[in-house]
Design an enzyme around this catalytic site. Structure first.
Site, PDB file in Angstrom:
ATOM      1  N   ASN A  58     -13.910  -7.678   2.959  1.00 33.70           N
ATOM      2  CA  ASN A  58     -14.983  -6.686   2.961  1.00 33.70           C
ATOM      3  C   ASN A  58     -16.108  -7.048   3.926  1.00 33.70           C
ATOM      4  O   ASN A  58     -17.151  -6.415   3.943  1.00 33.70           O
ATOM      5  CB  ASN A  58     -15.571  -6.551   1.551  1.00 33.70           C
ATOM      6  N   HIS A  83     -17.994  -9.634   3.822  1.00 34.10           N
ATOM      7  CA  HIS A  83     -19.080 -10.333   3.151  1.00 34.10           C
ATOM      8  C   HIS A  83     -18.636 -11.765   2.900  1.00 34.10           C
ATOM      9  O   HIS A  83     -17.445 -12.065   2.864  1.00 34.10           O
ATOM     10  CB  HIS A  83     -19.439  -9.645   1.822  1.00 34.10           C
ATOM     11  N   CYS A 118     -23.945 -11.046   0.697  1.00 31.46           N
ATOM     12  CA  CYS A 118     -24.403 -11.802   1.872  1.00 31.46           C
ATOM     13  C   CYS A 118     -23.433 -11.514   3.007  1.00 31.46           C
ATOM     14  O   CYS A 118     -22.215 -11.601   2.827  1.00 31.46           O
ATOM     15  CB  CYS A 118     -24.415 -13.300   1.545  1.00 31.46           C
TER      16      CYS A 118
END
Length: 385
Positions: free
Chosen positions: A263, A265, A300
């Site tokens: 994804n 992240h 993040c």
């Protein structure tokens, strides 16, 4: 909150498992909905036209061979559905690249196995919509799973070459959430190595806001829910937030391309690595993690600069009377050091509070809070073993 490792929670329905029988003949092994391995090969031969003749997406679907119906056994992943079809069990061998200096599986290995078995559970349920853990109903509503909390308890770490069985299943968590649990045990002795539980919520993929569970999704996954719990938790207490005044601070951490998940992240396991890297190596050499609690706040990505903060709990430092034994006499430090026992009675705290946050120009943003507990290693392998 973290959307990484959607497999961890998305597998809500796939967590059921059923036992299946069958002979040892190849023709009787059901794989991905086909009647046999021979049938599977034949089916593959029928669609063996050039990949250029199909879209990239269709080619990927064909290569993944995602089942559209519930599977009872997966010989390739060594996975089966058990306990009436609501629990998944996978058999794995601890490999050489999954161990640390002590020749035991690392915490990262444990977390990766939890994530992998969760996704495989969803895979076998027949509910997997896009290969990332979302069900068909979730895809129609543009929803994904995000993990909000995780608690892992490790009694003992498997050793290199050991065969372990990993069970995973799901249950309800409130009106709109899901709980996923795991149990890792030795296949030889049935000794339980690790127990874990996690909670998940649904988030809209476009708005990135939490969402209620649509009825069609509830209808998909609720048949897989069971009440059994791997970890019996009492009243949950929020983890305290730390600041820059903590004892250990590691700033300017930058995600690398290899740290990102599908994804885009930062992967969930990388968070834990950043957390534990703040603890001194001297402590890590003689202690092993026995418990970790994670509370996720946000995602993040690759452009963030991350700060890892850690504060030891001074109340958890062993007392002096730990060195008194047998007749009650206290041994001199020189004797302890000379006999190699000094490390056994060191004065390190055994509980730590952690925080990962994104450094901002005006305000820092929390990624995840953590709490770890540790215990002394019972033994260490020597380099000459």
């Amino acid at each position: 909150m973290a959307s990484i490792s959607r497999a961890l929670h998305c597998p809500a329905k796939c967590c059921s498992v059923k036992e299946s029988g069958g002979s040892n003949k190849k023709s009787s092994v059901a794989v991905n909905g086909s009647g046999s391995l021979h049938g599977l090969k034949a089916a593959a031969a029928e669609v063996a036209y050039p990949l250029s003749a199909v879209t990239d997406k269709n080619a990927a679907i064909a290569r993944q061979n995602i089942p559209r119906e519930k599977q009872l056994v997966d010989p390739f992943r060594q996975g089966v559905i058990i306990d009436g079809g609501v629990r998944y069990r996978q058999t794995v061998v601890i490999r050489s690249y999954e161990i640390g200096p002590d020749k035991t599986a690392t915490l990262e290995t444990i977390l990766n196995l939890l994530q992998e078995t969760a996704l495989n559970h969803v895979w076998m349920s027949g509910l997997l919509g896009d290969g990332f853990g979302a069900t068909h109903g979730m895809m129609r509503n543009d929803l994904i799973w995000v993990v909000t909390r995780m608690h892992v308890l490790v009694d003992e770490y498997p050793i290199w070459g050991e065969v372990v069985e990993i069970d995973t299943w799901v249950g309800a968590s409130g009106k709109n959430g899901m709980r996923r649990d795991w149990l890792i045990r030795s296949r030889l002795t049935e000794r339980v190595f690790c127990r874990a539980t996690s909670t998940w919520a649904m988030m809209n993929q476009e708005t990135r806001r939490l969402s209620k569970m649509p009825e069609e999704v509830r209808d998909e996954i609720s048949p897989w829910f069971i009440e059994t719990r791997a970890v019996q938790e009492e009243a949950l207490k929020k983890i305290d937030k730390l600041d820059d005044n903590a004892k250990y601070v590691n700033s300017d951490l930058k995600p690398k391309w290899s740290d990102l998940d599908m994804n885009h992240h930062v992967n969930n396991v990388k968070y834990v690595r950043w957390m534990l890297e703040t603890i001194p190596d001297q402590f890590m050499e003689n202690h092993q993690l026995s418990s970790i609690i994670l509370e996720y706040r946000r995602e993040c990505d690759s452009s963030d600069t991350v700060q890892s903060i850690c504060e030891p709990d001074e109340e958890s430092i062993p007392r002096d009377n730990n060195i008194r034994f047998l007749t009650g006499f206290s041994l001199a430090p020189e004797f302890l050091d000379g006999s190699g026992l000094l490390g056994t009675f060191d004065k390190w705290p055994t509980r730590y509070t952690h925080l990962l946050q994104v450094k901002g120009e005006k305000k820092d943003k929390e990624i995840v809070r953590g709490k770890t507990s540790w215990k002394k290693k019972m033994f260490k392998f020597s380099n000459c073993d």
